[in-house]
Write a protein that holds these residues in place. Structure first.
Motif, PDB file in Angstrom:
ATOM      1  N   SER A 285       0.834  -1.206   0.000  1.00  8.73           N
ATOM      2  CA  SER A 285       0.000   0.000   0.000  1.00  8.73           C
ATOM      3  C   SER A 285       0.868   1.255   0.000  1.00  8.73           C
ATOM      4  O   SER A 285       0.573   2.235  -0.699  1.00  8.73           O
ATOM      5  CB  SER A 285      -0.926   0.002   1.214  1.00  8.73           C
ATOM      6  OG  SER A 285      -1.819  -1.095   1.154  1.00  8.73           O
ATOM      7  N   MET A 288       2.230   1.981  -3.390  1.00  7.22           N
ATOM      8  CA  MET A 288       1.262   2.576  -4.317  1.00  7.22           C
ATOM      9  C   MET A 288       1.146   4.084  -4.142  1.00  7.22           C
ATOM     10  O   MET A 288       0.863   4.809  -5.105  1.00  7.22           O
ATOM     11  CB  MET A 288      -0.128   1.959  -4.086  1.00  7.22           C
ATOM     12  CG  MET A 288      -0.312   0.559  -4.582  1.00  7.22           C
ATOM     13  SD  MET A 288      -2.024   0.039  -4.286  1.00  7.22           S
ATOM     14  CE  MET A 288      -2.032  -1.537  -5.161  1.00  7.22           C
ATOM     15  N   LEU A 289       1.363   4.559  -2.941  1.00  9.02           N
ATOM     16  CA  LEU A 289       0.980   5.911  -2.562  1.00  9.02           C
ATOM     17  C   LEU A 289       1.706   7.029  -3.315  1.00  9.02           C
ATOM     18  O   LEU A 289       1.054   7.941  -3.840  1.00  9.02           O
ATOM     19  CB  LEU A 289       1.169   6.079  -1.052  1.00  9.02           C
ATOM     20  CG  LEU A 289       0.299   7.097  -0.336  1.00  9.02           C
ATOM     21  CD1 LEU A 289      -1.171   6.828  -0.611  1.00  9.02           C
ATOM     22  CD2 LEU A 289       0.571   7.056   1.160  1.00  9.02           C
ATOM     23  N   MET A 292       0.593   7.410  -6.939  1.00  5.86           N
ATOM     24  CA  MET A 292      -0.814   7.775  -6.979  1.00  5.86           C
ATOM     25  C   MET A 292      -0.988   9.269  -6.703  1.00  5.86           C
ATOM     26  O   MET A 292      -1.720   9.961  -7.421  1.00  5.86           O
ATOM     27  CB  MET A 292      -1.594   6.945  -5.950  1.00  5.86           C
ATOM     28  CG  MET A 292      -3.100   7.100  -6.040  1.00  5.86           C
ATOM     29  SD  MET A 292      -3.991   6.066  -4.834  1.00  5.86           S
ATOM     30  CE  MET A 292      -3.658   4.428  -5.486  1.00  5.86           C
ATOM     31  N   ALA A 340       2.316  -2.862  -7.598  1.00  2.00           N
ATOM     32  CA  ALA A 340       1.822  -1.821  -6.706  1.00  2.00           C
ATOM     33  C   ALA A 340       2.191  -0.428  -7.211  1.00  2.00           C
ATOM     34  O   ALA A 340       1.350   0.478  -7.235  1.00  2.00           O
ATOM     35  CB  ALA A 340       2.367  -2.039  -5.296  1.00  2.00           C
ATOM     36  N   GLY A 344      -0.627   1.969  -8.796  1.00  2.00           N
ATOM     37  CA  GLY A 344      -0.855   3.204  -8.056  1.00  2.00           C
ATOM     38  C   GLY A 344      -0.832   4.417  -8.966  1.00  2.00           C
ATOM     39  O   GLY A 344      -1.694   5.294  -8.888  1.00  2.00           O
TER      40      GLY A 344
END
Length: 425
Positions: A285, A288-289, A292, A340, A344
């Motif tokens: 996660s 991904m950030l 994104m 990921a 993202g």
């Protein structure tokens, strides 16, 4: 309808000529929209995954998984119905406070109070009713809030506002989940904090962006039959709306079918230990950030400058397909991290332009909140269906390889669905 184009009139193509500076009114609208969205999505991140899960586990430790699933499903169903209904009612609202403001104020107040009541729950019935009411009232806020973009911004600036809304939603959900962990042993206080937060966030928006008085809508007196019939948008008469709905549905379903099964992919597909899999999920996660965030910030304004939305949706779909192909062909932890990072970036690009595209296919500007609520079903329903669809694909079609293939097919259908849209370039 309130229309307040902010900034100078473009002298050429309005989709290409974007003012370099924002007016004070536009800055207030942008800031208020972000504050309100941040508060609302902090609840969506904090409550289901942390606060509600812990509360159900405290009340019913032996059957917590089943109980949480039932409560979540009922709440999600209430939310899915409440969003377009609240939007349609706000479309028909008139008076000195405007169309959207009364629903936003009432939804935030009752939603916040429902969250506070939820924190006092000591049995499953109380918890289920309180969370369902909270979902219904918060969607009474969300529907008119979503309509702010088509109501009060010109088309050539909607990429900026779509990016801002997407960024606030993502940050709100992420920060809300992280902050909720601090209240794991003080659940009542946690629910109260987030309940007050959404009331304050909405108040900031309404105080900074007062809505002009709204006149009574045309079309005669209110009739339930006509009201309910309005939720059906004919694909034959409004094909752009139907294609936009289908594109969002397929792309969101393809993304969440794999995203929601990351733990089991690591555990069963990569044959990792459960401890290792649990350790990697938050790291994926976090991977991904950054991409994104960057793509959300960049893509919306970029789409305003070039006057196009569809190429960004298609590019994001291609990016998701590439991301899904990596663990399909290279079964390793490294391929999951590559998935990921790329997914993202791709999903961030999609979030940045999706709302802007949807606002440009609405059949009637005076029913923007209702139609945006209908389009929101294409966002909420696939997220609810994703775990069941993923389980069926894995069980019937032969494991996790089939799940990655299904994800690729679905995001490709999402890209293909936007191609026939005529109103949007």
């Amino acid at each position: 309808m309130t229309t307040a184009p902010t900034g100078p009139e473009p002298r050429t193509n309005p989709e290409r000529a974007t003012p370099k500076t924002r007016t004070p009114g536009e800055r207030r609208l942008l800031g208020g929209l972000m504050a309100n969205s941040l508060a609302l999505y902090a609840i969506y991140g904090a409550v289901p995954a942390v606060l509600l899960a812990n509360l159900v586990a405290d009340v019913d430790p032996d059957s917590k998984t089943t109980s949480l699933g039932v409560i979540s499903a009922v709440g999600a169903f209430g939310a899915m119905l409440a969003n377009p209904v609240a939007g349609a009612l706000s479309d028909r609202t008139h008076g000195r406070f405007g169309r959207r403001a009364p629903w936003m104020a009432g939804g935030s107040l009752l939603g916040g109070l429902s969250l506070i009541a939820l924190g006092l729950g000591n049995n499953l019935l109380w918890i289920g009713v309180a969370w369902t009411l909270a979902q219904i009232f918060l969607n009474g806020l969300q529907a008119p809030l979503t309509a702010v973009i088509p109501d009060r911004t010109p088309e050539h600036r909607r990429g900026v506002f779509s990016s801002a809304a997407g960024l606030a939603q993502m940050l709100g959900a992420t920060l809300g989940t992280a902050a909720a962990a601090a209240f794991a042993n003080e659940l009542g206080l946690g629910f109260a904090v987030f309940g007050v937060l959404v009331i304050i966030g909405t108040a900031i928006f309404l105080l900074l962006n007062k809505e002009p008085a709204a006149h009574a809508p045309e079309g005669g007196p209110f009739r339930w039959k006509t009201f309910l019939a309005g939720f059906w948008v004919s694909p034959r008469r409004h094909p752009d709306f139907a294609w936009a709905f289908a594109g969002r549905f397929f792309l969101i379903l393809g993304y969440y079918c794999v995203f929601s099964y990351q733990l089991y992919i690591l555990d069963d597909y990569l044959d990792l230990t459960r401890d290792r899999a649990n350790h990697l999920v938050p790291l994926l996660s976090m991977a991904m950030l950054p991409g994104m965030i960057v793509m959300i910030v960049v893509s919306g304004p970029w789409s305003d400058r070039v006057g196009r939305r569809k190429p960004f949706v298609i590019a994001s779909s291609i990016g998701m397909a590439v991301a899904l192909a990596l663990p399909l062909t290279l079964r390793s932890e490294a391929s999951m991290f590559a998935y990921a990072v790329i997914s993202g970036c791709a999903f961030g690009m999609y979030m940045a332009v999706d709302t802007a595209l949807m606002t440009q296919v609405l059949p009637r500007p005076d029913e923007a909140a209702k139609d945006m609520g209908v389009l929101n079903i294409a966002n909420a329903l696939p997220q609810a269906l994703a775990p069941a669809v993923a389980a069926a694909v894995i069980g019937v079609l032969g494991g996790y390889s089939a799940l990655f293939v299904a994800g690729i097919v679905l995001v490709a259908l999402g890209a293909l669905s936007v191609l026939p849209i005529r109103k949007v370039r």
